[in-house]
Write a protein that holds these residues in place. Structure first.
Motif, PDB file in Angstrom:
ATOM      1  N   ILE A 256       0.649  -1.308  -0.008  1.00 34.60           N
ATOM      2  CA  ILE A 256      -0.214   0.042   0.185  1.00 34.60           C
ATOM      3  C   ILE A 256       0.915   1.442   0.091  1.00 34.60           C
ATOM      4  O   ILE A 256       0.183   2.386  -0.389  1.00 34.60           O
ATOM      5  CB  ILE A 256      -0.843   0.058   1.156  1.00 34.60           C
ATOM      6  CG1 ILE A 256      -2.131   1.074   1.061  1.00 34.60           C
ATOM      7  CG2 ILE A 256      -0.374   0.346   2.562  1.00 34.60           C
ATOM      8  CD1 ILE A 256      -2.986   0.954   2.100  1.00 34.60           C
ATOM      9  N   LEU A 257       2.154   0.891   0.342  1.00 33.99           N
ATOM     10  CA  LEU A 257       2.734   2.230   0.488  1.00 33.99           C
ATOM     11  C   LEU A 257       2.997   3.168  -1.003  1.00 33.99           C
ATOM     12  O   LEU A 257       2.921   4.469  -0.738  1.00 33.99           O
ATOM     13  CB  LEU A 257       4.432   1.979   0.408  1.00 33.99           C
ATOM     14  CG  LEU A 257       5.456   2.954   0.807  1.00 33.99           C
ATOM     15  CD1 LEU A 257       5.024   3.976   2.048  1.00 33.99           C
ATOM     16  CD2 LEU A 257       6.874   2.613   0.910  1.00 33.99           C
ATOM     17  N   TYR A 258       2.759   2.560  -2.050  1.00 28.23           N
ATOM     18  CA  TYR A 258       2.898   3.349  -3.176  1.00 28.23           C
ATOM     19  C   TYR A 258       1.537   4.101  -3.367  1.00 28.23           C
ATOM     20  O   TYR A 258       1.602   5.171  -3.831  1.00 28.23           O
ATOM     21  CB  TYR A 258       2.921   2.493  -4.450  1.00 28.23           C
ATOM     22  CG  TYR A 258       2.576   3.133  -5.899  1.00 28.23           C
ATOM     23  CD1 TYR A 258       3.482   3.717  -6.622  1.00 28.23           C
ATOM     24  CD2 TYR A 258       1.321   2.816  -6.357  1.00 28.23           C
ATOM     25  CE1 TYR A 258       3.103   4.334  -7.622  1.00 28.23           C
ATOM     26  CE2 TYR A 258       0.824   3.188  -7.521  1.00 28.23           C
ATOM     27  CZ  TYR A 258       1.684   4.007  -8.191  1.00 28.23           C
ATOM     28  OH  TYR A 258       1.415   4.586  -9.500  1.00 28.23           O
ATOM     29  N   PHE A 259       0.479   3.666  -3.008  1.00 28.60           N
ATOM     30  CA  PHE A 259      -0.721   4.259  -3.006  1.00 28.60           C
ATOM     31  C   PHE A 259      -0.910   5.233  -1.929  1.00 28.60           C
ATOM     32  O   PHE A 259      -1.515   6.260  -2.179  1.00 28.60           O
ATOM     33  CB  PHE A 259      -1.893   3.256  -2.920  1.00 28.60           C
ATOM     34  CG  PHE A 259      -2.067   2.126  -3.986  1.00 28.60           C
ATOM     35  CD1 PHE A 259      -2.633   2.693  -5.278  1.00 28.60           C
ATOM     36  CD2 PHE A 259      -1.335   1.049  -3.819  1.00 28.60           C
ATOM     37  CE1 PHE A 259      -2.716   1.581  -6.274  1.00 28.60           C
ATOM     38  CE2 PHE A 259      -1.596   0.032  -4.775  1.00 28.60           C
ATOM     39  CZ  PHE A 259      -2.109   0.499  -6.317  1.00 28.60           C
ATOM     40  N   ILE A 260      -0.192   4.941  -0.757  1.00 30.75           N
ATOM     41  CA  ILE A 260      -0.253   6.099   0.008  1.00 30.75           C
ATOM     42  C   ILE A 260       0.322   7.427  -0.433  1.00 30.75           C
ATOM     43  O   ILE A 260       0.051   8.658  -0.085  1.00 30.75           O
ATOM     44  CB  ILE A 260       0.411   5.539   1.349  1.00 30.75           C
ATOM     45  CG1 ILE A 260      -0.448   4.616   2.033  1.00 30.75           C
ATOM     46  CG2 ILE A 260       0.746   6.811   2.282  1.00 30.75           C
ATOM     47  CD1 ILE A 260       0.218   4.183   3.310  1.00 30.75           C
ATOM     48  N   LEU A 261       1.459   7.287  -0.954  1.00 35.69           N
ATOM     49  CA  LEU A 261       2.386   8.345  -1.503  1.00 35.69           C
ATOM     50  C   LEU A 261       1.817   8.807  -2.801  1.00 35.69           C
ATOM     51  O   LEU A 261       1.833  10.204  -2.951  1.00 35.69           O
ATOM     52  CB  LEU A 261       3.713   7.949  -1.854  1.00 35.69           C
ATOM     53  CG  LEU A 261       4.623   7.276  -0.622  1.00 35.69           C
ATOM     54  CD1 LEU A 261       5.961   6.930  -1.100  1.00 35.69           C
ATOM     55  CD2 LEU A 261       4.708   8.417   0.385  1.00 35.69           C
TER      56      LEU A 261
END
Length: 475
Positions: A256-261
C-alpha cells in the motif's frame, strides 16, 4: 509420289519436338525421385547412428499412441513446479503472466532397461514417446520457449521412470475481489488437468505435497508480496467424465505504500488546503472562491487519475473510491461553508453591528420598537401627574388650583390603567421571540460559522479517517 510422301511425313516431324519435351520431363522426374530416395536413406542411416543401441532396443515395438499400463489400471503422473517469475498482474484484465518449469514423472514399463544410470535424451525425441496430455485450465495464452532449441527435457531411468520437463510462459485468469483495493489480498490459482484421459486412465498427484512448488520465496514483485501458498488435488467433473486435476493456490498481498504516496497523501493535503479559507476574511470573496474551486477541480483530476489503472466498468466500490469520495465531500463542504457564511453576512449584522437585518426583519423590529416606546412614554407621563396630585392633596391645597395642575381651560387626559400596558408589553415580547425563532437563517454573528468550522472540519476528518482505516485494515 514425292509430293505425297512429303505430305505424309510432315506431321511426324511437327510432333517430334513434343515427344522430346515429354521424354525430358520424365527424365527430370526420375532424377529428382532418385535424389529424394538417397536423401531419405541417408537420413535413416543418420538417425540410426544418433540413437544408441539401448534406445533402439527400447523403441523397437514401442507404440507412442498407447499409454503405459494400457490394460492394467491408470498411470500415475507426479507433478512439480518451479516458479521462475511472475511478470505482470493486471487488475484490468484480471490475469497474471508467469514463467514456470513444469516437471512430470511417470513410469512406463515398456522403457525398462538394464543399468544403473539414467539416459538424458534430446528434447526433440519426445515425439517418439508417450507423454501426458496436461494443459493449464484457465490459460489465456501460453507458449513453449524455443531459444536456442525447444526448452524440453527427457530423462529415462532404468526402472522405466520418465522425467519430462518444460519451460512455459502462460497468462492465466485470476478472479479478483477489488472491494478493498488497494488494501486487498488476492488468491490466484494455477490448475493442471488432463485433456483426454479421465481418472480411469491417468491419475495426477503432487510429487512432494506443498513443497512441490518452489521459487516463491525468492520472488520479487512490484506491488505484491506472496503471503501464503498451498497445493490441492481433486477431480474435474465434465459432461464427458471425471478428469484428474491439480491446483496450486498462492495469496498475494498488495503493497500500500505506493498508493499512500500517490493518492492518499495528496488527497488529504487537498482537504487541509481547503481549510485555509476558514482563516481568510469573509470580505475577501475572490480569494476564498479561488481556493474552493481550485481544490475541487484538483480533487476531481486526482479521482480520475486513480481510476486509470482499474477496470473501466465493474461492480466494485473500491476502498480508494470511498476515500476519494470522502475527501471530495470535505472539500466541497468547505466551499459550501463559505457560501452559507457569506449569505448570512449579507442578511444579518456582523459581530460589530455594522450590517443591518433583512428588510422584513428590519420593518418588523421598527414597528414593534415604536409601539413599545409610545406606550412606555404615556405611562411615564401619567405616573408623574398622579404623583404630583397626591403630593398637593397631602399639603391641604386644592388640586385643581395648584400651580403644577393644569389650567382651567386645559383638558385633562384620560388615565390609562397600568395592567393592560403590562399585558400588551408581554404579548409583544412573546411575538418577537416567536418571529426570531421561526427565522431559520438568523445568525447572531456570521463570523462564528468560520470559528466553528476551524474546529469541526478537522475533527470530523480525523474521526472519519480512524473509522476508514480501522474497517479496511482489520475487517
Amino acid at each position: 509420289m514425292g509430293t505425297n510422301y512429303m505430305a505424309k511425313t510432315s506431321p511426324d516431324r511437327r510432333s517430334h519436338p513434343l515427344n522430346m519435351t515429354i521424354f525430358s520431363s520424365l527424365f527430370v522426374l526420375l532424377f529428382i525421385s532418385r535424389i529424394l530416395e538417397n536423401s531419405l536413406l541417408s537420413a535413416e542411416v543418420k538417425e540410426g547412428e544418433i540413437l544408441p543401441p539401448t534406445i533402439q532396443k527400447l523403441m523397437k515395438g514401442y507404440n507412442k499412441y498407447l499409454r503405459p499400463f494400457f490394460d492394467n489400471g491408470p498411470v500415475t503422473v507426479g507433478m512439480s513446479l518451479d516458479i521462475a517469475s511472475i511478470d505482470t498482474i493486471s487488475e484490468i484484465n484480471m490475469d497474471y503472466t508467469a514463467t514456470i518449469f513444469l516437471r512430470q514423472r511417470w513410469t512406463d514399463e515398456r522403457l525398462v532397461f538394464e543399468g544403473n544410470k539414467s539416459l538424458s535424451l534430446d528434447g526433440r525425441l519426445v515425439e517418439l514417446l508417450w507423454v501426458p496430455d496436461t494443459f493449464i485450465v484457465d490459460s489465456k495464452k501460453s507458449f513453449l520457449h524455443d531459444i536456442t532449441v525447444e526448452n524440453r527435457l527427457i530423462r529415462i531411468f532404468p526402472n522405466g521412470t520418465v522425467l519430462y520437463a518444460l519451460r512455459i510462459t502462460t497468462t492465466v485468469a485470476c478472479n479478483m475481489d477489488l472491494t478493498k483495493y488497494p488494501m486487498d489480498k488476492q488468491t490466484c490459482t494455477l490448475q493442471l488437468e488432463s485433456w483426454g484421459y479421465n481418472v480411469n486412465d491417468v491419475m495426477f498427484y503432487w510429487a512432494r505435497g506443498n513443497e512441490s512448488v518452489s521459487g516463491l520465496d525468492t520472488l520479487q514483485l512490484a506491488q505484491y508480496t506472496v503471503e501464503d501458498h498451498y497445493t490441492s488435488a481433486s477431480e474435474a467433473v465434465y459432461e464427458t467424465g471425471n478428469y484428474p486435476k491439480l491446483a496450486f493456490h498462492f495469496e498475494l498481498k498488495r503493497s500500500i505504500l505506493y498508493f499512500i504516496l500517490e493518492t492518499y497523501v495528496p488527497s488529504s493535503l487537498l482537504v487541509v488546503l481547503s481549510w485555509v479559507s476558514f482563516w481568510i476574511s469573509q470580505s475577501s470573496v475572490p480569494a476564498r472562491i479561488c481556493i474552493g474551486v481550485t481544490t475541487v477541480l484538483t480533487m476531481t483530476t486526482l479521482m480520475m487519475g486513480a481510476r486509470t489503472s482499474l477496470p473501466n466498468a465493474n461492480c466494485f466500490i473500491k476502498a480508494i473510491d470511498v476515500y476519494l469520495g470522502i475527501c471530495f465531500s470535505f472539500i466541497f463542504g468547505a466551499l459550501i461553508e463559505y457560501a452559507v457564511a457569506h449569505f448570512c453576512t449579507l442578511h444579518h449584522p456582523d459581530c460589530n453591528g455594522a450590517l443591518m437585518y433583512g428588510h422584513h426583519m428590519h420593518d418588523c423590529e421598527e414597528e414593534m420598537n415604536g409601539m413599545v416606546t409610545t406606550i412606555a412614554s404615556n405611562s411615564s407621563r401619567l405616573k408623574r401627574r398622579k404623583d404630583a396630585t397626591d403630593a398637593s392633596t397631602g399639603a391641604g391645597g386644592d388640586p385643581g388650583l395648584t400651580p403644577s395642575g393644569p389650567s382651567a381651560g386645559e383638558a385633562t387626559p384620560p388615565e390609562v390603567p397600568s395592567e393592560p400596558l403590562n399585558c400588551c408589553s408581554k404579548n409583544i415580547s412573546l411575538l418577537r421571540k416567536i418571529v426570531t425563532s421561526t427565522n431559520c437563517c438568523h445568525v447572531k454573528n456570521p463570523h462564528y460559522i468560520d470559528n466553528y468550522s476551524r474546529l469541526s472540519f478537522p475533527l470530523s476528518f480525523v474521526m472519519v479517517n480512524v473509522l476508514y482505516w480501522t474497517y479496511y485494515l482489520y475487517f
